[in-house]
Scaffold this motif. Structure first.
Motif, mmCIF file in Angstrom:
data_model
loop_
_atom_site.group_PDB
_atom_site.id
_atom_site.type_symbol
_atom_site.label_atom_id
_atom_site.label_comp_id
_atom_site.label_asym_id
_atom_site.label_seq_id
_atom_site.Cartn_x
_atom_site.Cartn_y
_atom_site.Cartn_z
ATOM 1 N N LEU A 1 -6.475 -26.848 -20.606
ATOM 2 C CA LEU A 1 -6.157 -27.761 -19.516
ATOM 3 C C LEU A 1 -7.126 -28.945 -19.462
ATOM 4 O O LEU A 1 -6.694 -30.089 -19.249
ATOM 5 N N ILE A 2 -8.402 -28.694 -19.674
ATOM 6 C CA ILE A 2 -9.382 -29.783 -19.661
ATOM 7 C C ILE A 2 -9.064 -30.781 -20.768
ATOM 8 O O ILE A 2 -9.135 -31.993 -20.577
ATOM 9 N N HIS A 3 -8.671 -30.282 -21.929
ATOM 10 C CA HIS A 3 -8.281 -31.139 -23.053
ATOM 11 C C HIS A 3 -7.067 -31.993 -22.675
ATOM 12 O O HIS A 3 -7.051 -33.209 -22.893
ATOM 13 N N ARG A 4 -6.036 -31.365 -22.094
ATOM 14 C CA ARG A 4 -4.821 -32.103 -21.737
ATOM 15 C C ARG A 4 -5.095 -33.155 -20.663
ATOM 16 O O ARG A 4 -4.602 -34.282 -20.734
ATOM 17 N N LEU A 5 -5.897 -32.809 -19.664
ATOM 18 C CA LEU A 5 -6.251 -33.789 -18.629
ATOM 19 C C LEU A 5 -7.070 -34.939 -19.220
ATOM 20 O O LEU A 5 -6.876 -36.105 -18.853
ATOM 21 N N SER A 6 -7.959 -34.613 -20.118
ATOM 22 C CA SER A 6 -8.783 -35.640 -20.754
ATOM 23 C C SER A 6 -7.925 -36.624 -21.526
ATOM 24 O O SER A 6 -8.156 -37.830 -21.485
ATOM 25 N N ARG A 7 -6.920 -36.124 -22.214
ATOM 26 C CA ARG A 7 -6.033 -37.005 -22.985
ATOM 27 C C ARG A 7 -5.241 -37.927 -22.075
ATOM 28 O O ARG A 7 -4.874 -39.030 -22.467
ATOM 29 N N ARG A 8 -4.970 -37.486 -20.855
ATOM 30 C CA ARG A 8 -4.194 -38.312 -19.918
ATOM 31 C C ARG A 8 -5.010 -39.424 -19.281
ATOM 32 O O ARG A 8 -4.461 -40.477 -18.972
ATOM 33 N N ILE A 9 -6.295 -39.195 -19.023
ATOM 34 C CA ILE A 9 -7.042 -40.172 -18.219
ATOM 35 C C ILE A 9 -8.188 -40.873 -18.943
ATOM 36 O O ILE A 9 -8.752 -41.828 -18.412
ATOM 37 N N HIS A 10 -8.537 -40.444 -20.153
ATOM 38 C CA HIS A 10 -9.716 -40.998 -20.822
ATOM 39 C C HIS A 10 -9.615 -42.513 -21.036
ATOM 40 O O HIS A 10 -10.547 -43.249 -20.697
ATOM 41 N N VAL A 11 -8.541 -42.979 -21.591
ATOM 42 C CA VAL A 11 -8.412 -44.409 -21.903
ATOM 43 C C VAL A 11 -8.406 -45.237 -20.619
ATOM 44 O O VAL A 11 -9.073 -46.281 -20.532
ATOM 45 N N GLU A 12 -7.700 -44.790 -19.609
ATOM 46 C CA GLU A 12 -7.643 -45.531 -18.345
ATOM 47 C C GLU A 12 -9.025 -45.599 -17.689
ATOM 48 O O GLU A 12 -9.414 -46.638 -17.153
#
Length: 179
Positions: free
Chosen positions: A41-52
């Protein structure tokens, strides 16, 4: 410059720094877990918000750099009150902040380069370096780095280092005994 404008700049400088630090911290943290599939889950959340987060952080860094430069100039010029520590330390802290800004801008420009995927580690190393200089800047110049806030900075640095260590150990049998 009148006292109201000087005080407003001082508050804007501190406010932008107090927003920027957690944004950069979250950007680094989500970057650590961006490719770490083993963290679910931490990986998936990171992929969603890292660039923004990174884009917002660059914007906040630009605001802080601009306002901070004006604020520092007012201190050196004598138009704003000097900090409670020697001016040479203040200027050294400003210099470290400038290094952080330059390194993070270089990292951001590196992400705009299409060949960045040839060696993404180099570009990310710049980002980590800029973050490290930013922490030194915050501690060196931050008049607010006392008490709880100082402890939060130390705790957040330890947390990022532990997260990075976990990511580095992710593929080993120390963290993942099934391998």
């Amino acid at each position: 410059m009148n006292g109201f404008v000087t005080l407003a700049l001082w508050y804007l400088d501190r406010a932008s720094a107090l927003v920027l630090f957690p944004v950069l911290w979250l950007t680094v943290l989500t970057g650590i877990f961006f490719t770490a599939r083993g963290f679910g889950l931490i990986h998936r959340l990171s992929r969603r918000i890292h660039v923004e987060l990174a884009v917002f952080g660059i914007g906040m860094m630009a605001v802080h750099g601009l306002v901070g430069t004006v604020d520092a100039w007012l201190v050196v010029d004598g138009s704003a009150p000097a900090p409670n520590y020697p001016l040479s330390l203040f200027l050294a802290g400003v210099g470290v902040g400038a290094v952080s800004l330059v390194v993070l801008v270089l990292a951001a420009l590196g992400f705009l380069e299409p060949r960045r995927f040839d060696n993404p580690g180099a570009v990310h190393a710049l980002a980590y370096g800029g973050f490290a200089f930013g922490i030194v800047h915050a501690v060196a110049i931050g008049s607010d780095m006392t008490g709880l806030l100082g402890q939060l900075v130390v705790g957040s640095v330890v947390f990022v280092v532990l997260a990075l260590a976990l990511k580095l150990l992710e593929g080993t049998s120390l963290v993942n005994p099934t391998q």
